[in-house]
Design a protein around this motif. Sequence first.
Motif, PDB file in Angstrom:
ATOM      1  N   GLN A   6     -17.998   5.056 -25.498  1.00 20.76           N
ATOM      2  CA  GLN A   6     -18.560   5.147 -24.322  1.00 20.76           C
ATOM      3  C   GLN A   6     -18.211   4.205 -23.232  1.00 20.76           C
ATOM      4  O   GLN A   6     -17.915   4.573 -22.078  1.00 20.76           O
ATOM      5  CB  GLN A   6     -20.202   5.046 -24.462  1.00 20.76           C
ATOM      6  N   MET A   7     -17.683   3.105 -23.805  1.00 23.83           N
ATOM      7  CA  MET A   7     -17.281   2.051 -22.763  1.00 23.83           C
ATOM      8  C   MET A   7     -16.032   2.381 -22.318  1.00 23.83           C
ATOM      9  O   MET A   7     -15.777   2.369 -21.018  1.00 23.83           O
ATOM     10  CB  MET A   7     -17.240   0.798 -23.477  1.00 23.83           C
ATOM     11  N   LYS A   8     -15.056   3.057 -23.220  1.00 22.45           N
ATOM     12  CA  LYS A   8     -13.650   3.382 -22.995  1.00 22.45           C
ATOM     13  C   LYS A   8     -13.785   4.572 -21.934  1.00 22.45           C
ATOM     14  O   LYS A   8     -13.099   4.528 -20.913  1.00 22.45           O
ATOM     15  CB  LYS A   8     -13.020   3.922 -24.039  1.00 22.45           C
ATOM     16  N   GLU A   9     -14.698   5.575 -22.149  1.00 21.70           N
ATOM     17  CA  GLU A   9     -15.031   6.743 -21.196  1.00 21.70           C
ATOM     18  C   GLU A   9     -15.486   6.095 -19.881  1.00 21.70           C
ATOM     19  O   GLU A   9     -14.767   6.842 -18.537  1.00 21.70           O
ATOM     20  CB  GLU A   9     -16.031   7.726 -21.680  1.00 21.70           C
ATOM     21  N   SER A  10     -16.195   5.194 -19.789  1.00 25.59           N
ATOM     22  CA  SER A  10     -16.500   4.656 -18.384  1.00 25.59           C
ATOM     23  C   SER A  10     -15.764   3.828 -17.770  1.00 25.59           C
ATOM     24  O   SER A  10     -16.175   3.367 -16.671  1.00 25.59           O
ATOM     25  CB  SER A  10     -18.037   4.076 -18.510  1.00 25.59           C
ATOM     26  N   GLY A  11     -14.485   3.492 -18.484  1.00 32.44           N
ATOM     27  CA  GLY A  11     -13.621   2.408 -17.727  1.00 32.44           C
ATOM     28  C   GLY A  11     -14.144   0.881 -17.991  1.00 32.44           C
ATOM     29  O   GLY A  11     -13.611   0.248 -17.147  1.00 32.44           O
ATOM     30  N   ASP A  12     -15.077   0.651 -18.738  1.00 32.04           N
ATOM     31  CA  ASP A  12     -15.707  -0.763 -18.718  1.00 32.04           C
ATOM     32  C   ASP A  12     -14.828  -1.625 -20.061  1.00 32.04           C
ATOM     33  O   ASP A  12     -15.462  -2.522 -20.340  1.00 32.04           O
ATOM     34  CB  ASP A  12     -17.177  -0.691 -19.017  1.00 32.04           C
ATOM     35  N   GLU A  13     -14.044  -1.155 -20.235  1.00 34.93           N
ATOM     36  CA  GLU A  13     -13.233  -1.873 -21.228  1.00 34.93           C
ATOM     37  C   GLU A  13     -13.015  -3.438 -21.204  1.00 34.93           C
ATOM     38  O   GLU A  13     -12.647  -4.099 -20.694  1.00 34.93           O
ATOM     39  CB  GLU A  13     -11.905  -1.444 -21.575  1.00 34.93           C
TER      40      GLU A  13
END
Length: 120
Positions: free
Chosen positions: A113-120
């Motif tokens: 979910q973090m990867k999808e939202s760009g919050d890596e």
Amino acid sequence: MQGKKPLNIAIGRRIQQSREQAGLTQEELAERIDRSTQFISTIERGLAGPSLETVIHLCEVLGTSTEWILRGRALLPDSNLLAASVMEKLSGLSPAQLLLVDRMTSDLIKLLQMKESGDE
């Protein structure tokens, strides 16, 4: 002996790709569908085509669709097949192992979910 048929070659490649995506060796797949490793190798190399019954069984084990294996058209995975595949994998685990898998799954979902939202 006749040459390889283009359809058998294409089907064999898709079976191999699906097997590799499922993280299975030829030996493991052969065992799950009650066939020999040589049979899987022959199919994957396009030397012979699988029967319809075998294609259906392969799709169930690999969690893919007959549409993908036979025609190369990707469909969304059948959630029932995926759930059955996951349940089969979990069935032999101890309660402690299941708890660990549950924690790891929760962490993995958060990472995805973090990867999808760009919050890596």
